[in-house]
Write a protein that holds these residues in place. Structure first.
Motif, PDB file in Angstrom:
ATOM      1  N   UNK A 180       0.824  -1.228   0.000  1.00 54.21           N
ATOM      2  CA  UNK A 180       0.000   0.000   0.000  1.00 54.21           C
ATOM      3  C   UNK A 180       0.852   1.270   0.000  1.00 54.21           C
ATOM      4  N   UNK A 181       2.176   1.083  -0.073  1.00 54.80           N
ATOM      5  CA  UNK A 181       3.075   2.219   0.148  1.00 54.80           C
ATOM      6  C   UNK A 181       2.924   3.320  -0.909  1.00 54.80           C
ATOM      7  N   UNK A 182       2.834   2.928  -2.190  1.00 51.89           N
ATOM      8  CA  UNK A 182       2.807   3.970  -3.242  1.00 51.89           C
ATOM      9  C   UNK A 182       1.572   4.861  -3.092  1.00 51.89           C
ATOM     10  N   UNK A 183       0.482   4.243  -2.737  1.00 45.98           N
ATOM     11  CA  UNK A 183      -0.754   5.007  -2.538  1.00 45.98           C
ATOM     12  C   UNK A 183      -0.610   5.934  -1.323  1.00 45.98           C
ATOM     13  N   UNK A 184      -0.026   5.389  -0.238  1.00 44.32           N
ATOM     14  CA  UNK A 184       0.144   6.202   0.978  1.00 44.32           C
ATOM     15  C   UNK A 184       1.017   7.426   0.685  1.00 44.32           C
ATOM     16  N   UNK A 185       2.086   7.239  -0.080  1.00 44.16           N
ATOM     17  CA  UNK A 185       2.968   8.373  -0.410  1.00 44.16           C
ATOM     18  C   UNK A 185       2.229   9.389  -1.283  1.00 44.16           C
ATOM     19  N   UNK A 186       1.431   8.880  -2.218  1.00 47.56           N
ATOM     20  CA  UNK A 186       0.693   9.779  -3.118  1.00 47.56           C
ATOM     21  C   UNK A 186      -0.244  10.664  -2.304  1.00 47.56           C
ATOM     22  N   UNK A 187      -0.952  10.031  -1.381  1.00 46.79           N
ATOM     23  CA  UNK A 187      -1.907  10.801  -0.557  1.00 46.79           C
ATOM     24  C   UNK A 187      -1.172  11.774   0.355  1.00 46.79           C
ATOM     25  N   UNK A 188      -0.056  11.319   0.925  1.00 47.65           N
ATOM     26  CA  UNK A 188       0.688  12.177   1.860  1.00 47.65           C
ATOM     27  C   UNK A 188       1.257  13.397   1.138  1.00 47.65           C
ATOM     28  N   UNK A 227       8.965   4.943  -6.011  1.00 45.32           N
ATOM     29  CA  UNK A 227       8.484   6.233  -5.490  1.00 45.32           C
ATOM     30  C   UNK A 227       9.089   7.385  -6.287  1.00 45.32           C
ATOM     31  N   UNK A 228      10.342   7.235  -6.665  1.00 47.52           N
ATOM     32  CA  UNK A 228      10.956   8.295  -7.475  1.00 47.52           C
ATOM     33  C   UNK A 228      10.260   8.383  -8.833  1.00 47.52           C
ATOM     34  N   UNK A 229       9.905   7.239  -9.367  1.00 51.42           N
ATOM     35  CA  UNK A 229       9.175   7.203 -10.638  1.00 51.42           C
ATOM     36  C   UNK A 229       7.833   7.921 -10.501  1.00 51.42           C
ATOM     37  N   UNK A 230       7.262   7.813  -9.300  1.00 49.16           N
ATOM     38  CA  UNK A 230       5.986   8.491  -9.032  1.00 49.16           C
ATOM     39  C   UNK A 230       6.170   9.985  -8.765  1.00 49.16           C
ATOM     40  N   UNK A 231       7.414  10.439  -8.778  1.00 50.07           N
ATOM     41  CA  UNK A 231       7.667  11.872  -8.637  1.00 50.07           C
ATOM     42  C   UNK A 231       8.043  12.329  -7.241  1.00 50.07           C
ATOM     43  N   UNK A 232       8.277  11.392  -6.311  1.00 48.31           N
ATOM     44  CA  UNK A 232       8.661  11.793  -4.952  1.00 48.31           C
ATOM     45  C   UNK A 232      10.169  11.970  -4.867  1.00 48.31           C
ATOM     46  N   UNK A 233      10.558  12.982  -4.073  1.00 44.41           N
ATOM     47  CA  UNK A 233      11.984  13.260  -3.910  1.00 44.41           C
ATOM     48  C   UNK A 233      12.472  12.510  -2.659  1.00 44.41           C
ATOM     49  N   UNK A 234      12.949  11.309  -2.861  1.00 42.69           N
ATOM     50  CA  UNK A 234      13.367  10.482  -1.714  1.00 42.69           C
ATOM     51  C   UNK A 234      14.875  10.639  -1.514  1.00 42.69           C
TER      52      UNK A 234
END
Ligand code: LLP
Length: 420
Positions: A180-188, A227-234
Protein backbone atom coordinates in the motif's frame (compact mmCIF):
# COMPACT_ATOMS: atom_id res chain seq x y z
CA UNK A 1 31.35 -18.20 28.53
CA UNK A 2 31.57 -14.67 27.22
CA UNK A 3 33.45 -12.55 29.68
CA UNK A 4 32.97 -9.05 28.47
CA UNK A 5 36.01 -6.99 27.76
CA UNK A 6 35.03 -4.03 29.90
CA UNK A 7 34.05 -6.19 32.88
CA UNK A 8 37.30 -8.14 33.37
CA UNK A 9 38.39 -10.34 36.25
CA UNK A 10 41.46 -9.13 38.12
CA UNK A 11 42.70 -11.69 40.66
CA UNK A 12 39.32 -13.40 40.54
CA UNK A 13 37.43 -10.17 41.24
CA UNK A 14 35.21 -8.68 38.59
CA UNK A 15 35.85 -5.08 37.65
CA UNK A 16 34.00 -2.52 35.58
CA UNK A 17 36.90 -1.03 33.65
CA UNK A 18 39.36 -0.21 36.49
CA UNK A 19 36.90 -0.20 39.37
CA UNK A 20 36.18 -3.26 41.53
CA UNK A 21 32.45 -3.98 41.52
CA UNK A 22 32.67 -4.90 45.19
CA UNK A 23 33.81 -1.34 45.93
CA UNK A 24 30.81 0.11 44.11
CA UNK A 25 28.51 -2.31 45.92
CA UNK A 26 29.86 -1.15 49.29
CA UNK A 27 29.00 2.42 48.45
CA UNK A 28 25.77 1.99 46.52
CA UNK A 29 24.23 -1.21 47.88
CA UNK A 30 22.68 -3.89 45.69
CA UNK A 31 21.09 -4.34 43.27
CA UNK A 32 22.55 -1.74 40.91
CA UNK A 33 23.10 -1.33 37.20
CA UNK A 34 26.64 -0.58 36.11
CA UNK A 35 27.59 0.83 32.70
CA UNK A 36 31.01 1.07 31.09
CA UNK A 37 31.42 4.45 29.42
CA UNK A 38 34.31 3.10 27.35
CA UNK A 39 32.21 0.22 26.05
CA UNK A 40 29.43 2.57 24.94
CA UNK A 41 31.93 4.80 23.15
CA UNK A 42 33.64 1.84 21.51
CA UNK A 43 30.34 0.47 20.23
CA UNK A 44 29.36 3.84 18.81
CA UNK A 45 32.72 4.33 17.15
CA UNK A 46 32.52 0.85 15.62
CA UNK A 47 29.29 1.91 13.89
CA UNK A 48 30.83 5.21 12.83
CA UNK A 49 33.78 3.41 11.32
CA UNK A 50 31.67 0.73 9.64
CA UNK A 51 29.47 3.34 7.96
CA UNK A 52 32.25 5.89 7.33
CA UNK A 53 32.03 5.55 3.55
CA UNK A 54 28.26 6.16 3.50
CA UNK A 55 26.45 9.41 4.29
CA UNK A 56 25.03 8.22 7.62
CA UNK A 57 23.22 9.65 10.63
CA UNK A 58 23.40 7.38 13.69
CA UNK A 59 20.25 7.88 15.75
CA UNK A 60 20.62 5.94 18.99
CA UNK A 61 17.33 4.26 19.98
CA UNK A 62 16.70 5.99 23.30
CA UNK A 63 14.26 3.30 24.43
CA UNK A 64 17.18 0.92 25.01
CA UNK A 65 18.55 3.08 27.83
CA UNK A 66 17.52 6.68 28.32
CA UNK A 67 19.77 7.60 31.22
CA UNK A 68 21.06 11.15 30.85
CA UNK A 69 24.67 10.05 31.35
CA UNK A 70 24.28 7.51 28.54
CA UNK A 71 22.64 10.05 26.23
CA UNK A 72 25.26 12.69 27.04
CA UNK A 73 28.04 10.21 26.24
CA UNK A 74 26.47 9.59 22.84
CA UNK A 75 25.58 13.24 22.23
CA UNK A 76 29.24 14.19 22.70
CA UNK A 77 30.20 11.64 20.06
CA UNK A 78 27.77 13.26 17.63
CA UNK A 79 24.93 10.80 17.90
CA UNK A 80 21.36 11.63 17.01
CA UNK A 81 18.35 9.93 18.60
CA UNK A 82 15.50 7.69 17.56
CA UNK A 83 12.64 8.50 19.93
CA UNK A 84 9.17 7.09 20.46
CA UNK A 85 7.55 9.61 22.79
CA UNK A 86 7.60 13.21 23.87
CA UNK A 87 9.39 12.07 27.00
CA UNK A 88 12.20 10.65 24.91
CA UNK A 89 12.47 13.88 22.89
CA UNK A 90 12.78 15.78 26.18
CA UNK A 91 15.40 13.34 27.41
CA UNK A 92 17.42 13.55 24.20
CA UNK A 93 17.26 17.35 24.09
CA UNK A 94 18.19 17.62 27.79
CA UNK A 95 21.32 15.57 27.07
CA UNK A 96 22.32 17.90 24.26
CA UNK A 97 21.21 15.94 21.20
CA UNK A 98 20.22 18.54 18.58
CA UNK A 99 16.64 18.42 17.32
CA UNK A 100 17.83 18.17 13.73
CA UNK A 101 19.34 14.78 14.57
CA UNK A 102 16.11 13.34 16.01
CA UNK A 103 13.85 10.89 14.19
CA UNK A 104 10.50 10.22 15.77
CA UNK A 105 9.10 6.68 15.48
CA UNK A 106 6.10 5.09 17.23
CA UNK A 107 2.63 3.87 16.33
CA UNK A 108 0.52 6.24 18.43
CA UNK A 109 1.94 9.75 18.40
CA UNK A 110 -0.60 12.09 19.96
CA UNK A 111 -1.44 15.61 18.81
CA UNK A 112 0.42 17.11 21.75
CA UNK A 113 3.53 15.06 20.98
CA UNK A 114 3.43 15.92 17.27
CA UNK A 115 3.12 19.64 18.03
CA UNK A 116 6.02 19.46 20.43
CA UNK A 117 8.23 17.66 17.89
CA UNK A 118 7.32 20.20 15.17
CA UNK A 119 8.16 23.13 17.43
CA UNK A 120 11.48 21.53 18.32
CA UNK A 121 12.28 21.11 14.61
CA UNK A 122 13.14 17.40 14.47
CA UNK A 123 14.76 15.80 11.42
CA UNK A 124 11.82 13.60 10.50
CA UNK A 125 8.69 11.79 11.56
CA UNK A 126 8.71 8.07 10.84
CA UNK A 127 5.02 7.75 10.10
CA UNK A 128 3.32 4.46 10.88
CA UNK A 129 -0.13 4.95 9.31
CA UNK A 130 -2.26 7.04 6.96
CA UNK A 131 -4.33 8.62 9.79
CA UNK A 132 -1.09 9.65 11.49
CA UNK A 133 0.16 11.60 8.47
CA UNK A 134 -3.20 13.36 8.23
CA UNK A 135 -2.94 14.43 11.87
CA UNK A 136 0.66 15.62 11.37
CA UNK A 137 -0.47 17.65 8.36
CA UNK A 138 -3.31 19.30 10.31
CA UNK A 139 -1.06 20.22 13.21
CA UNK A 140 1.79 21.41 10.99
CA UNK A 141 -0.64 23.63 9.08
CA UNK A 142 -1.94 25.13 12.30
CA UNK A 143 1.60 25.81 13.51
CA UNK A 144 2.74 27.03 10.10
CA UNK A 145 5.53 24.44 10.02
CA UNK A 146 6.56 21.84 7.49
CA UNK A 147 6.81 18.24 8.68
CA UNK A 148 9.45 16.09 6.98
CA UNK A 149 8.23 12.52 6.84
CA UNK A 150 9.21 8.98 5.96
CA UNK A 151 6.68 6.21 6.05
CA UNK A 152 7.72 3.20 8.06
CA UNK A 153 7.29 0.39 5.60
CA UNK A 154 6.34 -3.07 6.73
CA UNK A 155 8.21 -5.21 4.20
CA UNK A 156 6.68 -8.55 5.33
CA UNK A 157 10.02 -10.12 6.18
CA UNK A 158 10.63 -12.70 8.88
CA UNK A 159 13.35 -11.46 11.24
CA UNK A 160 13.94 -14.86 12.92
CA UNK A 161 13.83 -13.37 16.39
CA UNK A 162 11.55 -13.68 19.43
CA UNK A 163 7.90 -13.17 18.43
CA UNK A 164 7.47 -10.32 20.93
CA UNK A 165 10.22 -8.25 19.29
CA UNK A 166 9.62 -9.12 15.65
CA UNK A 167 8.02 -6.19 13.84
CA UNK A 168 8.34 -6.60 10.09
CA UNK A 169 5.75 -9.29 9.33
CA UNK A 170 2.43 -8.34 7.79
CA UNK A 171 0.58 -9.46 10.94
CA UNK A 172 2.52 -6.97 13.13
CA UNK A 173 1.01 -3.60 14.06
CA UNK A 174 3.92 -1.60 12.68
CA UNK A 175 4.19 0.52 9.55
CA UNK A 176 2.37 0.68 6.26
CA UNK A 177 2.27 -2.56 4.23
CA UNK A 178 4.68 -2.36 1.31
CA UNK A 179 1.81 -3.21 -1.05
CA UNK A 180 0.00 0.00 0.00
CA UNK A 181 3.08 2.22 0.15
CA UNK A 182 2.81 3.97 -3.24
CA UNK A 183 -0.75 5.01 -2.54
CA UNK A 184 0.14 6.20 0.98
CA UNK A 185 2.97 8.37 -0.41
CA UNK A 186 0.69 9.78 -3.12
CA UNK A 187 -1.91 10.80 -0.56
CA UNK A 188 0.69 12.18 1.86
CA UNK A 189 2.39 14.28 -0.82
CA UNK A 190 -0.93 15.95 -1.53
CA UNK A 191 -1.40 17.01 2.09
CA UNK A 192 -0.53 20.55 3.16
CA UNK A 193 2.67 21.21 5.12
CA UNK A 194 4.04 17.70 4.56
CA UNK A 195 7.41 17.16 2.94
CA UNK A 196 7.94 13.58 1.83
CA UNK A 197 11.66 12.95 2.29
CA UNK A 198 12.34 9.30 2.88
CA UNK A 199 11.54 5.68 3.58
CA UNK A 200 11.94 3.89 6.89
CA UNK A 201 12.07 0.22 7.85
CA UNK A 202 12.67 -1.65 11.12
CA UNK A 203 11.99 -5.37 11.11
CA UNK A 204 12.78 -6.36 14.69
CA UNK A 205 15.32 -6.54 17.44
CA UNK A 206 18.10 -8.98 18.41
CA UNK A 207 18.65 -10.12 14.84
CA UNK A 208 21.49 -12.60 14.62
CA UNK A 209 21.65 -12.96 10.85
CA UNK A 210 22.07 -10.54 7.97
CA UNK A 211 19.71 -12.27 5.54
CA UNK A 212 16.49 -10.66 6.88
CA UNK A 213 18.08 -7.18 6.69
CA UNK A 214 19.20 -7.96 3.16
CA UNK A 215 15.74 -9.06 2.10
CA UNK A 216 14.08 -6.03 3.69
CA UNK A 217 16.57 -3.55 2.17
CA UNK A 218 16.16 -5.13 -1.25
CA UNK A 219 12.42 -4.53 -1.09
CA UNK A 220 12.96 -1.00 0.17
CA UNK A 221 15.39 -0.26 -2.67
CA UNK A 222 12.79 -1.26 -5.23
CA UNK A 223 10.22 0.88 -3.45
CA UNK A 224 12.53 3.91 -3.57
CA UNK A 225 12.87 3.42 -7.34
CA UNK A 226 9.09 3.18 -7.68
CA UNK A 227 8.48 6.23 -5.49
CA UNK A 228 10.96 8.30 -7.48
CA UNK A 229 9.18 7.20 -10.64
CA UNK A 230 5.99 8.49 -9.03
CA UNK A 231 7.67 11.87 -8.64
CA UNK A 232 8.66 11.79 -4.95
CA UNK A 233 11.98 13.26 -3.91
CA UNK A 234 13.37 10.48 -1.71
CA UNK A 235 16.67 11.44 -0.13
CA UNK A 236 16.69 9.49 3.17
CA UNK A 237 16.52 5.79 3.94
CA UNK A 238 16.16 4.91 7.62
CA UNK A 239 17.24 1.29 7.96
CA UNK A 240 16.15 0.91 11.60
CA UNK A 241 17.96 -0.86 14.41
CA UNK A 242 18.06 -4.47 15.31
CA UNK A 243 21.58 -5.86 15.06
CA UNK A 244 21.79 -8.32 17.95
CA UNK A 245 24.41 -8.93 20.62
CA UNK A 246 25.97 -12.02 22.13
CA UNK A 247 24.11 -12.99 25.28
CA UNK A 248 25.32 -16.58 25.29
CA UNK A 249 26.95 -18.00 22.20
CA UNK A 250 25.19 -16.16 19.37
CA UNK A 251 27.53 -15.47 16.52
CA UNK A 252 26.61 -11.91 15.60
CA UNK A 253 27.65 -10.47 12.23
CA UNK A 254 30.08 -7.57 12.53
CA UNK A 255 28.97 -3.98 12.15
CA UNK A 256 31.15 -3.85 9.03
CA UNK A 257 29.28 -6.76 7.49
CA UNK A 258 25.97 -5.08 8.37
CA UNK A 259 27.13 -1.81 6.81
CA UNK A 260 28.23 -3.70 3.72
CA UNK A 261 24.73 -5.14 3.32
CA UNK A 262 23.23 -1.65 3.53
CA UNK A 263 25.72 -0.37 0.98
CA UNK A 264 25.20 -3.26 -1.41
CA UNK A 265 21.42 -2.99 -1.34
CA UNK A 266 20.96 0.78 -1.02
CA UNK A 267 24.24 2.49 -1.95
CA UNK A 268 23.27 3.09 -5.60
CA UNK A 269 20.29 5.20 -4.51
CA UNK A 270 22.50 8.01 -3.13
CA UNK A 271 20.38 8.57 -0.06
CA UNK A 272 21.35 9.63 3.44
CA UNK A 273 21.26 6.48 5.56
CA UNK A 274 19.79 6.73 9.07
CA UNK A 275 20.48 3.88 11.49
CA UNK A 276 18.71 3.40 14.83
CA UNK A 277 20.79 1.00 16.92
CA UNK A 278 19.89 0.50 20.56
CA UNK A 279 20.85 -2.89 21.95
CA UNK A 280 24.09 -3.16 19.99
CA UNK A 281 25.32 0.13 21.52
CA UNK A 282 24.31 -0.49 25.13
CA UNK A 283 23.57 -4.18 25.67
CA UNK A 284 27.03 -5.46 26.47
CA UNK A 285 28.06 -2.16 28.05
CA UNK A 286 25.97 -2.79 31.16
CA UNK A 287 25.43 -5.34 33.91
CA UNK A 288 23.17 -5.75 36.91
CA UNK A 289 25.02 -6.44 40.15
CA UNK A 290 22.99 -8.25 42.76
CA UNK A 291 23.51 -9.89 46.13
CA UNK A 292 22.64 -13.45 47.12
CA UNK A 293 20.09 -13.23 49.94
CA UNK A 294 19.66 -16.95 50.62
CA UNK A 295 20.70 -20.29 49.26
CA UNK A 296 17.73 -22.55 49.69
CA UNK A 297 17.70 -26.29 49.23
CA UNK A 298 14.42 -27.48 47.78
CA UNK A 299 13.36 -31.06 47.28
CA UNK A 300 14.85 -31.38 43.83
CA UNK A 301 16.96 -28.31 43.38
CA UNK A 302 18.95 -25.56 44.95
CA UNK A 303 17.73 -22.00 44.66
CA UNK A 304 19.95 -18.96 44.67
CA UNK A 305 17.63 -16.22 45.85
CA UNK A 306 18.81 -12.75 44.81
CA UNK A 307 18.01 -9.22 45.86
CA UNK A 308 17.31 -8.36 42.20
CA UNK A 309 14.02 -9.46 40.72
CA UNK A 310 11.88 -9.39 37.61
CA UNK A 311 10.96 -5.80 38.47
CA UNK A 312 14.64 -4.85 37.97
CA UNK A 313 15.25 -6.95 34.86
CA UNK A 314 12.18 -8.33 33.14
CA UNK A 315 13.81 -9.82 30.05
CA UNK A 316 14.09 -13.44 31.31
CA UNK A 317 10.42 -13.57 32.36
CA UNK A 318 9.14 -11.64 29.38
CA UNK A 319 11.15 -13.09 26.50
CA UNK A 320 12.68 -16.22 28.04
CA UNK A 321 15.91 -14.29 27.55
CA UNK A 322 19.24 -15.81 28.51
CA UNK A 323 21.57 -13.64 30.59
CA UNK A 324 24.85 -14.96 31.80
CA UNK A 325 25.23 -14.92 35.61
CA UNK A 326 28.77 -14.69 36.99
CA UNK A 327 30.24 -14.55 40.46
CA UNK A 328 31.72 -11.13 41.16
CA UNK A 329 34.32 -12.76 43.41
CA UNK A 330 35.37 -16.25 42.45
CA UNK A 331 36.14 -17.82 45.79
CA UNK A 332 35.99 -21.40 44.72
CA UNK A 333 36.32 -23.00 41.34
CA UNK A 334 33.66 -25.56 42.20
CA UNK A 335 30.61 -25.25 39.99
CA UNK A 336 27.11 -25.90 41.25
CA UNK A 337 23.74 -26.04 39.58
CA UNK A 338 21.12 -23.59 40.77
CA UNK A 339 17.78 -22.12 39.85
CA UNK A 340 18.56 -18.42 40.10
CA UNK A 341 15.50 -16.51 41.22
CA UNK A 342 14.39 -13.12 42.50
CA UNK A 343 12.34 -12.12 45.54
CA UNK A 344 9.11 -11.22 43.72
CA UNK A 345 6.03 -13.27 44.49
CA UNK A 346 5.70 -14.92 41.09
CA UNK A 347 7.19 -18.11 39.74
CA UNK A 348 8.06 -16.16 36.60
CA UNK A 349 10.58 -14.21 38.67
CA UNK A 350 13.33 -16.57 37.55
CA UNK A 351 16.58 -15.48 35.92
CA UNK A 352 17.89 -18.94 35.08
CA UNK A 353 16.95 -22.56 35.59
CA UNK A 354 19.45 -25.32 36.29
CA UNK A 355 22.37 -22.96 35.68
CA UNK A 356 25.91 -23.97 36.52
CA UNK A 357 27.86 -21.19 38.19
CA UNK A 358 30.54 -20.87 40.85
CA UNK A 359 29.35 -22.12 44.21
CA UNK A 360 27.79 -19.18 46.03
CA UNK A 361 26.65 -18.39 49.53
CA UNK A 362 24.49 -15.76 51.17
CA UNK A 363 26.09 -12.31 50.94
CA UNK A 364 27.97 -13.05 47.70
CA UNK A 365 27.70 -10.69 44.76
CA UNK A 366 26.67 -11.86 41.31
CA UNK A 367 26.73 -10.04 38.00
CA UNK A 368 23.90 -10.53 35.53
CA UNK A 369 25.56 -9.76 32.24
CA UNK A 370 24.46 -7.96 29.07
CA UNK A 371 21.76 -5.79 30.61
CA UNK A 372 22.78 -2.33 29.47
CA UNK A 373 19.90 -2.29 26.99
CA UNK A 374 16.25 -2.89 27.94
CA UNK A 375 17.27 -3.39 31.58
CA UNK A 376 16.84 -0.31 33.76
CA UNK A 377 14.37 1.26 31.32
CA UNK A 378 11.94 -1.64 31.69
CA UNK A 379 12.18 -1.77 35.47
CA UNK A 380 9.24 -1.10 37.75
CA UNK A 381 8.55 -0.74 41.45
CA UNK A 382 6.37 -3.88 41.53
CA UNK A 383 6.21 -5.29 45.06
CA UNK A 384 7.16 -1.75 46.20
CA UNK A 385 10.77 -2.49 45.43
CA UNK A 386 12.79 0.61 44.69
CA UNK A 387 14.23 1.09 41.19
CA UNK A 388 17.83 -0.07 41.19
CA UNK A 389 20.31 2.78 40.98
CA UNK A 390 22.51 3.19 37.91
CA UNK A 391 26.26 3.71 38.01
CA UNK A 392 28.61 4.70 35.21
CA UNK A 393 32.28 3.83 35.21
CA UNK A 394 34.97 5.48 33.12
CA UNK A 395 38.52 4.25 33.69
CA UNK A 396 39.12 4.48 37.42
CA UNK A 397 36.19 6.78 38.12
CA UNK A 398 32.61 5.97 38.83
CA UNK A 399 29.50 7.97 39.56
CA UNK A 400 25.92 7.25 40.47
CA UNK A 401 23.95 8.39 37.43
CA UNK A 402 20.54 7.63 38.93
CA UNK A 403 19.94 7.37 42.65
CA UNK A 404 17.90 4.68 44.30
CA UNK A 405 14.62 6.46 45.14
CA UNK A 406 13.56 6.65 48.78
CA UNK A 407 10.56 4.73 50.04
CA UNK A 408 9.12 8.04 51.12
CA UNK A 409 9.29 9.54 47.61
CA UNK A 410 7.60 6.50 46.11
CA UNK A 411 4.82 6.34 48.67
CA UNK A 412 4.27 10.11 48.60
CA UNK A 413 3.72 9.98 44.85
CA UNK A 414 0.27 8.57 45.68
CA UNK A 415 -2.42 10.68 47.26
CA UNK A 416 -5.54 9.84 49.19
CA UNK A 417 -8.70 11.73 48.14
CA UNK A 418 -10.18 13.88 50.91
CA UNK A 419 -13.57 12.23 50.38
CA UNK A 420 -12.23 8.83 51.39
N1 LLP B 1 14.02 1.53 15.88
C1 LLP B 1 12.76 1.17 16.18
C2 LLP B 1 11.66 1.76 15.41
C3 LLP B 1 12.51 0.24 17.19
O1 LLP B 1 11.26 -0.12 17.46
C4 LLP B 1 13.59 -0.33 17.92
C5 LLP B 1 13.37 -1.28 19.00
C6 LLP B 1 14.90 0.11 17.60
C7 LLP B 1 15.07 1.02 16.56
C8 LLP B 1 16.10 -0.39 18.32
O2 LLP B 1 16.29 -1.74 18.10
P1 LLP B 1 17.61 -2.46 18.67
O3 LLP B 1 18.79 -1.91 17.89
O4 LLP B 1 17.71 -2.16 20.10
O5 LLP B 1 17.38 -3.89 18.40
N2 LLP B 1 12.48 -4.84 25.05
C9 LLP B 1 12.95 -5.77 24.03
C10 LLP B 1 13.41 -5.06 22.77
C11 LLP B 1 12.36 -4.17 22.15
C12 LLP B 1 12.81 -3.48 20.90
C13 LLP B 1 11.82 -2.47 20.45
N3 LLP B 1 12.21 -1.70 19.32
C14 LLP B 1 14.06 -6.64 24.63
O6 LLP B 1 14.39 -6.49 25.80
O7 LLP B 1 14.58 -7.53 23.93
Amino acid sequence: MTIQKHFPYVDNNMFAENVALSDIAKQVGTPFYCYSNTAIKQNYQDYQQAFSDQDTLICYAVKANGNQAVLSTLAKLGSGADVVSMGEILRARAAGIPAEKIVYSGVAKTGEEIAYALNEGIFQFNVESEPEVELISQIATKLNKTAAISFRINPDVCANTHAKISTGKSENKFGVPISKARLAYKQAAALPNIKVQGVDVHIGSQLTQLAPFEEAYQRIAQLVVDLREDGHDISVIDIGGGLGITYRDENIPSKQAYAAVAKAQLGHLNCKIVIEPGRSLLGNAGILVTGVVFVKTGEERQFLILDAGMNDLIRPSMYEAYHEVLAVKKVSTALKTYDIVGPVCETGDTFAKARQINESTSGDLLAIMSCGAYGAVMASTYNTRMLAPEVMVKGSEFAIVRQRPTYEAVINADSVPNWL
